[in-house]
Scaffold this active site. Sequence first.
Site, mmCIF file in Angstrom:
data_model
loop_
_atom_site.group_PDB
_atom_site.id
_atom_site.type_symbol
_atom_site.label_atom_id
_atom_site.label_comp_id
_atom_site.label_asym_id
_atom_site.label_seq_id
_atom_site.Cartn_x
_atom_site.Cartn_y
_atom_site.Cartn_z
ATOM 1 N N HIS A 108 0.954 -1.396 -0.026
ATOM 2 C CA HIS A 108 -0.139 0.002 0.187
ATOM 3 C C HIS A 108 0.452 1.526 0.118
ATOM 4 C CE1 HIS A 108 -3.169 3.223 1.812
ATOM 5 N NE2 HIS A 108 -3.822 2.301 1.020
ATOM 6 N N ASP A 148 2.980 -4.267 8.349
ATOM 7 C CA ASP A 148 2.038 -3.465 7.851
ATOM 8 C C ASP A 148 1.133 -4.843 7.812
ATOM 9 O OD1 ASP A 148 -0.307 -2.432 7.493
ATOM 10 O OD2 ASP A 148 0.342 -1.410 4.928
ATOM 11 N N GLN A 181 -3.835 -5.528 6.809
ATOM 12 C CA GLN A 181 -4.669 -6.498 6.582
ATOM 13 C C GLN A 181 -5.033 -7.511 6.593
ATOM 14 O OE1 GLN A 181 -7.331 -5.054 4.220
ATOM 15 N NE2 GLN A 181 -7.084 -3.339 3.564
ATOM 16 N N LYS A 219 -10.142 -1.357 10.649
ATOM 17 C CA LYS A 219 -9.794 -2.200 9.282
ATOM 18 C C LYS A 219 -10.450 -3.871 10.745
ATOM 19 C CE LYS A 219 -7.369 -0.609 6.380
ATOM 20 N NZ LYS A 219 -7.729 0.240 5.322
ATOM 21 N N CYS A 253 -4.685 2.736 -3.233
ATOM 22 C CA CYS A 253 -3.595 2.756 -2.814
ATOM 23 C C CYS A 253 -2.149 2.075 -3.137
ATOM 24 C CB CYS A 253 -3.586 2.824 -1.309
ATOM 25 S SG CYS A 253 -4.781 5.068 -1.568
#
Lengths: 427, 144
Positions: free
Chosen positions: A135, A212, A215, A238, A383
Amino acid sequence: MTENLVNRKEARIKYLDQDKISRDFPILKRKVKGRRLVYLDSAATSQKPRQVIQKISEYYERYNANPHRGIHTLSGESTEAYEGARTRLARFLNAPANGVVFTKNCTEAINLVAYSWARRRLVDGDEILCTVMDHHSNIVPWQMVAADTGVKLRYVPVTDEGDLDLSKLDELVTGKTRLVAVTGASNVLGTITQLESLIESARAVGALVLVDGAQLVPHVPVDFKAMGADFLAIAGHKMLGPTGIGALVARPELLEEMEPFLGGGGMILDLTLEGSKWIEPPWKFEAGTPVVAEAIGLRAAVDYLDEIGMEAIRQHEKKLVNYALREFAKIEDFHLYGELGPERHTATFSFNIGDSRGGIIHPHDVGTYFDSLGLAIRAGHHCAKPLMRRFKVVSMSRASCYLYNSESDIDKLVDAIHKARKFFTGV
Amino acid sequence: MEFEDLYQEIILDHYRKPRNICEGDDTGHICVKHENPLCGDELSLHMKMNRNDTIKDICYRARGCSISISSASIMTEAVKGLKKNEAMELIETVRRMMHGEVVGDGLGDIEALQGVAKFPVRVKCALLAWMALKDALQSPYRQR
């Protein structure tokens, strides 16, 4: 463990009570354009269960106060709730509580590492390894570091199947590599990355690893200590929590060595007009009035996820991936990006619909059309422009599922895909 | 309701069977290329003027959504044969229409674009071809 216990655990793992879960999310009753909402945009932000919404209201109705500062009852309760949220999140991720810094979002968590660690430690000639799959939030901060320090960025390429191509990892991770910044799961392809191999390679050359987890953490059980990463950035909204909160999870000894990114109240041990001394981490990174309501909401989200069980959620999503991949395979002139199969896939699917004359139906048309059917999906570059270029497209449509989605939502999606093609192409 | 306002039958017809797609050679044409990086729409417009300042020939190549393609198709049909100042007036009318102004009738297929005004994110798609036309009309190479 007795067989009985194993069975019970398995029984719990295999089935989510879908009716109960959908009742927990008030927004899922909403009608859009006269039809019941089918929410397939959880990779953008998840919906929130009543349990989370109630805890936030309760905070404002009963004990709203500035934590850490006041000596009155409410401030004490607020402090306890805020710090309790930190401990709870740490337990959820099997991370040390003093390694959890609350931030505004996942992006801020990554930027915290970029400012407080990378900018101060890295020099011209050092390298940061990113990926083509990441991302923008895990690329732009490093490009900014590179512009300021002369650090060189390198990128792990992506295969046609949507996997990180680690075949030349030996050339990418070298003695110059100081940081590997990689996503745990792609926000576009749904690919769950090969963190183990990447972390091992980084270790071998003494580089740090930032994952990261925006997700990953909502969908896959994550054990920070077992994972072996140095930094893990997460996004509260999220994973059923409110917006306005994320966290940087880090090895506490790294936080000790890092200087604050934001200066202000609440992070000062002593201050004279000549200078200040910081308190210990994680608080030295949380200048200003903290995000109390948001932390309380995130804690409620973590409680909710744990109650259902991350393993159960993962199994449920694998089932959805299996089902979706099977159904997608039946659609003609349909391009799915990332097809590694359920073991390496979250229930996030990006695709383009062919227009039967060699082109595609533009994702913005698809998104608008789906909306008219009550389906919420995302359309655009997500993104992740380098990834779009990798697949030679400008944009994709993305449907992303979570624990409240079922196979019938996939059926509605497939039906909408057929209808959209018919609507726009007339055939 | 709004959805049908956006995707009117006329729009879908132009999208499915776009008119005035460039074929063959562009020699002597004014060529401009416009894009909308946000959604990846791309349009290159090719135009030939008569000596008396009227649009003799106009065609385009495009990649984009149904709104940008159909708008380009509608635009090229509408402006062929118009004088430069008439075409400029029409561009302004469409621009005002995209900002929600009521501009009256008698505009033919262009009227089908009216619904786009209700979808602010799609206004740029509809205006892409018209802005390219404006650029082409103001191009210094026009007299060649």
